[in-house]
Write an enzyme that holds these catalytic residues in place. Structure first.
Site, short mmCIF file in Angstrom:
data_model
loop_
_atom_site.label_atom_id
_atom_site.label_comp_id
_atom_site.label_asym_id
_atom_site.label_seq_id
_atom_site.Cartn_x
_atom_site.Cartn_y
_atom_site.Cartn_z
N MET A 83 -4.59 -7.09 -6.80
CA MET A 83 -4.15 -8.20 -7.63
C MET A 83 -5.31 -9.07 -8.13
O MET A 83 -5.21 -10.31 -8.15
CB MET A 83 -3.15 -9.07 -6.84
N ARG A 84 -6.41 -8.44 -8.52
CA ARG A 84 -7.53 -9.18 -9.11
C ARG A 84 -7.96 -8.48 -10.39
O ARG A 84 -7.94 -7.24 -10.45
CB ARG A 84 -8.76 -9.22 -8.18
N GLY A 121 0.78 -1.23 0.00
CA GLY A 121 0.00 0.00 0.00
C GLY A 121 0.81 1.28 0.00
O GLY A 121 0.33 2.31 0.49
N HIS A 127 0.59 1.15 -12.91
CA HIS A 127 1.32 -0.03 -13.38
C HIS A 127 2.81 0.29 -13.48
O HIS A 127 3.17 1.37 -13.98
CB HIS A 127 0.77 -0.46 -14.76
N ASN A 135 1.40 3.05 -2.62
CA ASN A 135 0.63 3.98 -3.48
C ASN A 135 -0.61 4.51 -2.74
O ASN A 135 -0.97 5.68 -2.89
CB ASN A 135 0.23 3.31 -4.79
N LEU A 162 -6.06 -6.34 -20.07
CA LEU A 162 -5.02 -6.38 -19.04
C LEU A 162 -4.12 -5.15 -19.19
O LEU A 162 -3.34 -5.06 -20.14
CB LEU A 162 -4.20 -7.67 -19.20
C1 GRF Z 1 3.07 -1.12 -7.60
O1 GRF Z 1 4.28 -1.41 -8.22
C2 GRF Z 1 2.01 -0.88 -8.64
O2 GRF Z 1 2.51 -0.30 -9.80
C3 GRF Z 1 1.52 -2.27 -8.94
O3 GRF Z 1 1.53 -2.93 -7.70
C4 GRF Z 1 2.51 -2.32 -6.85
C5 GRF Z 1 1.79 -1.93 -5.61
O4 GRF Z 1 2.67 -1.42 -4.63
N1 GRF Z 1 0.21 -2.22 -9.54
P1 GRF Z 1 2.08 -0.79 -3.30
O5 GRF Z 1 1.18 -1.84 -2.64
O6 GRF Z 1 1.32 0.43 -3.67
O7 GRF Z 1 3.28 -0.48 -2.47
#
Ligand code: GRF
Length: 220
Positions: free
Chosen positions: A93-94, A15, A112, A17, A147
């Site tokens: 992740m879904r 988390g 991404h 982000n 995707l």
């Molecule tokens: C990040 O690299 C994002 O680009 C990808 O999953 C990762 C998530 O990281 N979709 P975090 O959980 O936000 O640290």
């Protein structure tokens, strides 16, 4: 006081982000607030980040549902219960199906860790290294049924440096992710994004103008 749009952030992992979004939302002039964080993974540290920020944190385990459509429908109703207007996928992740996509048209974003359309799917930094790219990066895009294939809103580039392994490169990319995700959310909230076929047009000043990023051989 500006009107703050209500974000729902979907997570599965650490988390960082989400944290970048929470930190951005803390500024009085940022046009959004996180209304709820939903994780499909009960142990995700992202849930703890939400609690520390005094944001509603909920778990919805996909395993508890018979199929994707049932999970998607439950997810939509959790977000609706918190009057969510914009959905941010942040390491979620879904894959989401039409039951979810149709509920928030043009209002679902994803981050991404590659310069799309290169290397969609899992392990972006690993794929980038394996391919020997010299410039890597990250992308915020709208989510569609494919995707990592929706219209691109903003990208940031970083060099691949000698001695990089997956972790070092991923960390350099992540730093940029934390900058561009709040930027994209701000633009969407401010009505600065319009989509024409598959091109998102942004009504905002370019962050960098007149520069090319070259690597190796960057200008000193
Ligand atoms: C990040 O690299 C994002 O680009 C990808 O999953 C990762 C998530 O990281 N979709 P975090 O959980 O936000 O640290």
């Amino acid at each position: 006081m500006i009107e703050k749009k209500r974000l729902g952030v979907l997570v599965s992992g650490s988390g960082t982000n989400l944290q970048a979004l929470l930190d951005a939302c803390a500024a009085p002039d940022f046009p959004a607030r996180v209304a709820v964080v939903v994780s499909n993974v009960p142990a995700a540290f992202a849930l703890e980040r939400a609690r520390r920020a005094e944001v509603a944190a909920e778990v919805l385990e996909h395993k508890a549902f018979v199929d994707r459509a049932a999970f998607d429908t439950a997810l939509v109703s959790r977000l609706r219960a918190h009057q969510v207007e914009i959905v941010c996928l942040a390491g979620f992740m879904r894959l989401l199906g039409s039951a979810f996509l149709d509920a928030f048209p043009g209002r679902i974003l994803n981050i991404h860790p590659t310069l799309l359309p290169a290397f969609p799917g899992l392990h972006g930094p690993r794929q980038s290294l394996a391919h020997g790219v010299k410039i890597a990066g990250c992308t915020v895009h709208f989510v569609d049924a494919g995707l990592d294939s929706g219209p691109i809103i903003v990208q940031a580039a970083v060099p691949v440096l000698p001695g990089d392994d997956e972790d070092r490169l991923a960390a350099r990319i992540l730093e940029e992710e934390h900058r561009i995700y709040p930027l994209a959310v701000r633009w969407l909230c401010e009505g600065r994004i319009s989509v024409h076929q598959r091109t998102a047009r942004i009504d905002a000043e370019p962050v960098v103008e007149g520069h090319a990023l070259r690597n190796p051989g960057r200008p000193r």
